[in-house]
Design a protein around this motif. Structure first.
Motif, PDB file in Angstrom:
ATOM      1  N   GLY A 130       0.828  -1.159  -0.204  1.00  0.00           N
ATOM      2  CA  GLY A 130      -0.013  -0.176   0.055  1.00  0.00           C
ATOM      3  C   GLY A 130       0.759   1.340   0.025  1.00  0.00           C
ATOM      4  N   TRP A 131       1.930   1.266  -0.755  1.00  0.00           N
ATOM      5  CA  TRP A 131       2.975   2.387  -0.638  1.00  0.00           C
ATOM      6  C   TRP A 131       2.717   3.657  -1.404  1.00  0.00           C
ATOM      7  N   LYS A 132       1.844   3.748  -2.317  1.00  0.00           N
ATOM      8  CA  LYS A 132       1.887   4.653  -3.241  1.00  0.00           C
ATOM      9  C   LYS A 132       0.332   5.035  -3.636  1.00  0.00           C
ATOM     10  N   GLY A 133       0.143   6.099  -4.286  1.00  0.00           N
ATOM     11  CA  GLY A 133      -1.211   6.533  -4.574  1.00  0.00           C
ATOM     12  C   GLY A 133      -1.792   6.133  -6.150  1.00  0.00           C
ATOM     13  N   VAL A 134      -1.040   5.093  -6.583  1.00  0.00           N
ATOM     14  CA  VAL A 134      -1.830   4.475  -7.695  1.00  0.00           C
ATOM     15  C   VAL A 134      -1.654   2.683  -7.398  1.00  0.00           C
ATOM     16  N   THR A 135      -2.083   2.205  -8.100  1.00  0.00           N
ATOM     17  CA  THR A 135      -2.197   0.633  -7.981  1.00  0.00           C
ATOM     18  C   THR A 135      -1.777   0.012  -9.205  1.00  0.00           C
ATOM     19  N   ASP A 136      -0.401  -0.882  -8.671  1.00  0.00           N
ATOM     20  CA  ASP A 136      -0.065  -1.969  -9.533  1.00  0.00           C
ATOM     21  C   ASP A 136       1.107  -2.341  -8.652  1.00  0.00           C
ATOM     22  N   ASN A 137       1.136  -3.580  -8.871  1.00  0.00           N
ATOM     23  CA  ASN A 137       2.333  -4.381  -8.015  1.00  0.00           C
ATOM     24  C   ASN A 137       2.779  -5.518  -8.875  1.00  0.00           C
ATOM     25  N   SER A 156      -3.903   3.735  -2.602  1.00  0.00           N
ATOM     26  CA  SER A 156      -3.631   2.472  -2.605  1.00  0.00           C
ATOM     27  C   SER A 156      -4.926   1.524  -2.851  1.00  0.00           C
ATOM     28  N   SER A 157      -6.180   1.883  -2.425  1.00  0.00           N
ATOM     29  CA  SER A 157      -7.159   0.999  -2.385  1.00  0.00           C
ATOM     30  C   SER A 157      -7.739   0.936  -3.929  1.00  0.00           C
ATOM     31  N   GLY A 158      -7.012   0.920  -4.868  1.00  0.00           N
ATOM     32  CA  GLY A 158      -7.474   0.963  -6.215  1.00  0.00           C
ATOM     33  C   GLY A 158      -8.569   0.040  -6.537  1.00  0.00           C
ATOM     34  N   ILE A 183      -8.196   8.910  -2.517  1.00  0.00           N
ATOM     35  CA  ILE A 183      -7.596   9.442  -3.988  1.00  0.00           C
ATOM     36  C   ILE A 183      -8.434   8.329  -5.129  1.00  0.00           C
ATOM     37  N   PRO A 184      -8.311   7.129  -4.773  1.00  0.00           N
ATOM     38  CA  PRO A 184      -9.174   6.361  -5.778  1.00  0.00           C
ATOM     39  C   PRO A 184     -10.731   6.563  -5.889  1.00  0.00           C
ATOM     40  N   ALA A 185     -11.440   7.250  -4.595  1.00  0.00           N
ATOM     41  CA  ALA A 185     -12.724   7.346  -4.735  1.00  0.00           C
ATOM     42  C   ALA A 185     -12.749   8.668  -5.541  1.00  0.00           C
ATOM     43  N   ARG A 393       1.801   4.389 -14.161  1.00  0.00           N
ATOM     44  CA  ARG A 393       2.628   5.681 -14.007  1.00  0.00           C
ATOM     45  C   ARG A 393       2.231   6.102 -12.484  1.00  0.00           C
ATOM     46  N   GLU A 394       3.312   6.272 -11.908  1.00  0.00           N
ATOM     47  CA  GLU A 394       3.422   7.087 -10.534  1.00  0.00           C
ATOM     48  C   GLU A 394       2.932   8.408 -10.368  1.00  0.00           C
TER      49      GLU A 394
END
Length: 480
Positions: A130-137, A156-158, A183-185, A393-394
């Protein structure tokens, strides 16, 4: 089938009570919607239909016996893959976690949901830890925006945020240490609440410490209030949880908009005094402020009067990232998101005095906002200064900074202060991307935040508008 995936949790519960339809019928429809939409957006990283339907059949039997359980019996919920679920592994988007080691353990939110008869839909995606404001891992790849799959969901709750607008679940769980619910909301056009710190018990403790909150992502404010009634139940494992106040959030949001807003003093700040905004975002949020004023709230345009707290937030948040990686060796780090490793290694060089200086700035910001709210019940801002950008992208293309907090200036200040903050949809850009407004309240005054959010959503509902992918999926279901 089409109607089931459109229904809110409140509507589902009424249908169960009236025996118009059953939890099994609803769950089957949602699982079909997941099978159609998830390959496009990658919101769920784990779907176990057999287990999900087992929960639904148990709920159906309780309704048939006239003994439904709690407040949510039969309502399906999507679960961010950071919450421990006893029946499913929790890997937090990381190859470094042994899935088997997480089984048989239950987070407070999951325990509360289980006491109330929920139906777990599956686990949703998150960036690693859950380290960033976009969602990929590194495990699941990129999660995509339901309104335009070329765009990011935020994070991070994308995964949870992508699921709800597409009718893959009426309720979802998220966490928020710098904006990860809001953010994702904002980017995905749904309701997301970061409750006051300590209001929703959370265990195990987050590596991001007291920045981290657990909370709901929903299609409506009413559903958000319903889920808060469940999530706020006591759990002794969280040493930071406040004593239970037994607030009925559903009751708090009942009434007409004018009644809900009566007597409220709202400060509106489109920039916090230092943020540059996209023009369409500024126009939508300003229009929301005018609407709240027309409904009877006293709205004053004024900034809260603090400087951008990015530096202290960065020390505390990235210090949390270093904390998350403290026991992960070099070989395993090679399997991780390299940018997470980079920020953690840089933060590990911070001194104790650097950390304490950030704590001092945090305390000063808490005091500033406590004084601000002696005059104003709420602070109204945009949720984000921009709309969703390219997925994977971040930061946006040609952005001045390489790190995600640089484009989330409205969210992380209120993780530092621990205040409740709600994101509610307030419009769309010219290219069809959602815009969110943020309502921030006094610490532990989550009810007022929800009241105002409900008043706005009742007066300016966008809940009938769904992404094109939702409509296509529902139409395919009808044909089937």
């Amino acid at each position: 089938m089409n109607e089931f995936v459109r229904m809110t949790a409140v509507e589902l519960l009424q249908g169960y009570k009236d025996k118009t339809f059953s939890p099994v019928e609803v769950t089957q429809a949602l699982l079909r919607q997941i099978s159609r939409c998830n390959p496009v957006v990658n919101a769920f990283n784990l779907v176990d239909e057999e287990t999900t339907l087992e929960y639904a059949r148990g709920s159906e039997q309780r309704y048939q016996d006239g003994s439904p359980r709690g407040l949510l019996d039969g309502v399906p919920v999507a679960i961010k893959d950071v919450f421990l679920t006893p029946m499913w592994p929790t890997i937090k988007g990381s190859k470094t976690i042994d899935p088997a080691s997480t089984l048989g353990k239950e987070a407070p939110a999951i325990a509360a949901l289980n006491r109330h008869g929920y139906v777990p839909l599956g686990k949703t995606t998150t960036p690693e830890f859950g380290w960033k404001g976009v969602t990929d891992n590194p495990v699941d790849g990129v999660t995509r925006n339901p309104w335009n799959p070329d765009k990011t969901t935020g994070g991070s709750s994308g995964g949870s945020a992508a699921a709800v607008p597409l009718g893959m679940g009426p309720l979802a769980l998220g966490t928020d240490a710098g904006g990860s619910i809001r953010i994702p909301a904002g980017f995905c056009g749904l309701v997301g609440l970061k409750p006051s710190f300590g209001e929703v018990p959370h265990w195990p403790s987050s590596p991001f410490g007291t920045l981290a909150h657990a909370g709901p992502l929903t299609w409506t404010v009413s559903d958000c209030a319903l889920l808060m009634n469940v999530l706020t139940e006591a759990d002794s494992r969280d040493i930071n949880a406040i004593p239970r106040r037994n607030i009925d959030y559903r009751e708090a949001v009942k009434g007409e908009p004018q009644d809900l807003l009566k007597g409220l003093h709202i400060a509106y700040s489109g920039s916090l005094g230092y943020v540059q905004l996209d023009r369409e975002v500024e126009e939508s949020v300003r229009a929301a402020a005018h609407l709240l004023q027309s409904l009877g709230a006293e709205v004053t345009e004024v900034a809260p009067g603090f400087d951008d707290p990015l530096a202290p937030f960065g020390h505390l948040f990235y210090g949390g990232a270093a904390n998350a990686l403290r026991n992960i060796g070099k070989r395993q780090r090679a399997l991780m998101d390299p940018q997470l490793v980079a920020v953690a290694e840089k933060a590990s060089q911070l001194s104790m005095l650097d950390y304490l200086a950030a704590v001092n700035e945090r305390m000063a910001l808490c005091e500033r906002m406590a004084n601000f709210h002696r005059k104003y019940d709420l602070l109204l801002t945009p949720t984000l200064p921009i709309t969703a950008f390219k997925a994977g992208r971040e930061v946006p293309e040609d952005w001045s900074s390489t790190r995600w907090p640089s484009w989330t200036p409205f969210t992380y200040p209120f993780n530092l202060t621990g205040q409740p903050a709600l994101s509610v949809p307030c419009g769309f850009s010219s290219d069809g991307l959602p815009i969110g407004l943020q309502l921030v309240g006094r610490r532990f005054d989550d009810a007022t935040v929800l009241r105002a959010g409900q008043a706005y959503q009742l007066a300016a509902p966008l809940t009938d508008k769904r992404p094109a992918l939702f409509t296509a999926g529902a139409a395919e279901g009808e044909k089937a």
